[in-house]
Design an enzyme around this catalytic site. Structure first.
Site, PDB file in Angstrom:
ATOM      1  CE1 TYR A 270      -9.175  -3.565  -0.378  1.00 48.94           C
ATOM      2  CE2 TYR A 270      -8.466  -1.487  -1.344  1.00 48.94           C
ATOM      3  CZ  TYR A 270      -8.186  -2.631  -0.620  1.00 48.94           C
ATOM      4  OH  TYR A 270      -6.919  -2.855  -0.127  1.00 48.94           O
TER       5      TYR A 270
ATOM      6  CE  LYS B 105      -3.954  -2.331   2.162  1.00 43.92           C
ATOM      7  NZ  LYS B 105      -5.081  -2.181   3.129  1.00 43.92           N
TER       8      LYS B 105
HETATM    9  P1  CMP Z   1      -7.339  -4.927   3.142  1.00 41.05           P
HETATM   10  O1  CMP Z   1      -6.832  -6.307   3.313  1.00 41.05           O
HETATM   11  O2  CMP Z   1      -6.703  -4.090   2.095  1.00 41.05           O
HETATM   12  O3  CMP Z   1      -8.920  -5.004   2.851  1.00 41.05           O
HETATM   13  C1  CMP Z   1      -9.790  -3.951   3.185  1.00 41.05           C
HETATM   14  C2  CMP Z   1      -9.131  -2.879   4.008  1.00 41.05           C
HETATM   15  O4  CMP Z   1     -10.013  -2.014   4.690  1.00 41.05           O
HETATM   16  C3  CMP Z   1      -8.305  -3.516   5.100  1.00 41.05           C
HETATM   17  O5  CMP Z   1      -7.181  -4.146   4.532  1.00 41.05           O
HETATM   18  C4  CMP Z   1      -8.035  -2.305   5.995  1.00 41.05           C
HETATM   19  O6  CMP Z   1      -6.889  -1.577   5.582  1.00 41.05           O
HETATM   20  C5  CMP Z   1      -9.263  -1.417   5.759  1.00 41.05           C
HETATM   21  N1  CMP Z   1     -10.111  -1.306   6.937  1.00 41.05           N
HETATM   22  C6  CMP Z   1     -10.375  -0.181   7.610  1.00 41.05           C
HETATM   23  N2  CMP Z   1     -11.197  -0.400   8.643  1.00 41.05           N
HETATM   24  C7  CMP Z   1     -11.470  -1.733   8.639  1.00 41.05           C
HETATM   25  C8  CMP Z   1     -12.258  -2.595   9.472  1.00 41.05           C
HETATM   26  N3  CMP Z   1     -12.936  -2.145  10.511  1.00 41.05           N
HETATM   27  N4  CMP Z   1     -12.277  -3.913   9.160  1.00 41.05           N
HETATM   28  C9  CMP Z   1     -11.611  -4.406   8.089  1.00 41.05           C
HETATM   29  N5  CMP Z   1     -10.858  -3.636   7.278  1.00 41.05           N
HETATM   30  C10 CMP Z   1     -10.772  -2.319   7.552  1.00 41.05           C
END
Ligand code: CMP
Length: 140
Positions: free
Chosen positions: A50, A10
């Protein structure tokens, strides 16, 4: 079994200049980089990637963080690549990530959490196809 997973370093990790350190962890764990490119995602690319999180309260912040700077996107291949990569990453929230994991060592917050990894083999196939045509994947 031999699997592939989609991995994204990231904007926080790229800005910290730790691409090489993180790639080294992948390689030491037996994961091969079989595709890679740097990209600065547009809002629509990040929203599309996403899309499953579209209704979540953190969606806007997530998209805005993921478009805040360049990211490094790679396909990793190896035995149980999905789980191996998830073990290397550690828990989503770096405060809960085990010592020695990428998120414990490099991440600051649940949004700026250094890495993304597919959560299962089916998701991986969709996420890999989102960023890489098969002609740009070089399994060997
Ligand atoms: P990632 O694996 O990239 O997938 C979704 C992203 O949302 C996660 O990593 C986090 O960086 C972000 N995120 C922010 N808040 C939350 C949360 N409460 N639960 C899960 N993901 C979150």
């Amino acid at each position: 079994s031999l699997e592939r997973t989609l991995s994204i370093l990231k904007p926080d990790a790229v800005a910290k200049n730790v691409i090489g350190e993180i790639y080294s962890r992948f390689e030491k764990a037996g994961l091969k980089v079989i595709a890679a490119r740097m990209a600065w995602l547009s809002q629509s690319e990040a929203e599309g990637f996403y899309a499953v999180h579209r209704e979540r309260p953190f969606f806007k912040d997530l998209v805005s963080f993921m478009t805040s700077g360049p990211v490094m996107i790679q396909v990793l291949e190896g035995e149980n690549a999905v789980l191996t990569h998830r073990d290397l990453m550690g828990a989503t929230d770096p405060k809960k990530a085990a010592p020695g994991t990428i998120r414990a060592d490099f991440a600051e917050s649940i949004d700026a959490n250094a890495v993304h990894g597919s959560d299962g083999a089916e998701t991986a196939a969709v996420e890999i196809a989102y960023f890489f045509p098969s002609s740009q994947i070089h399994s060997r």
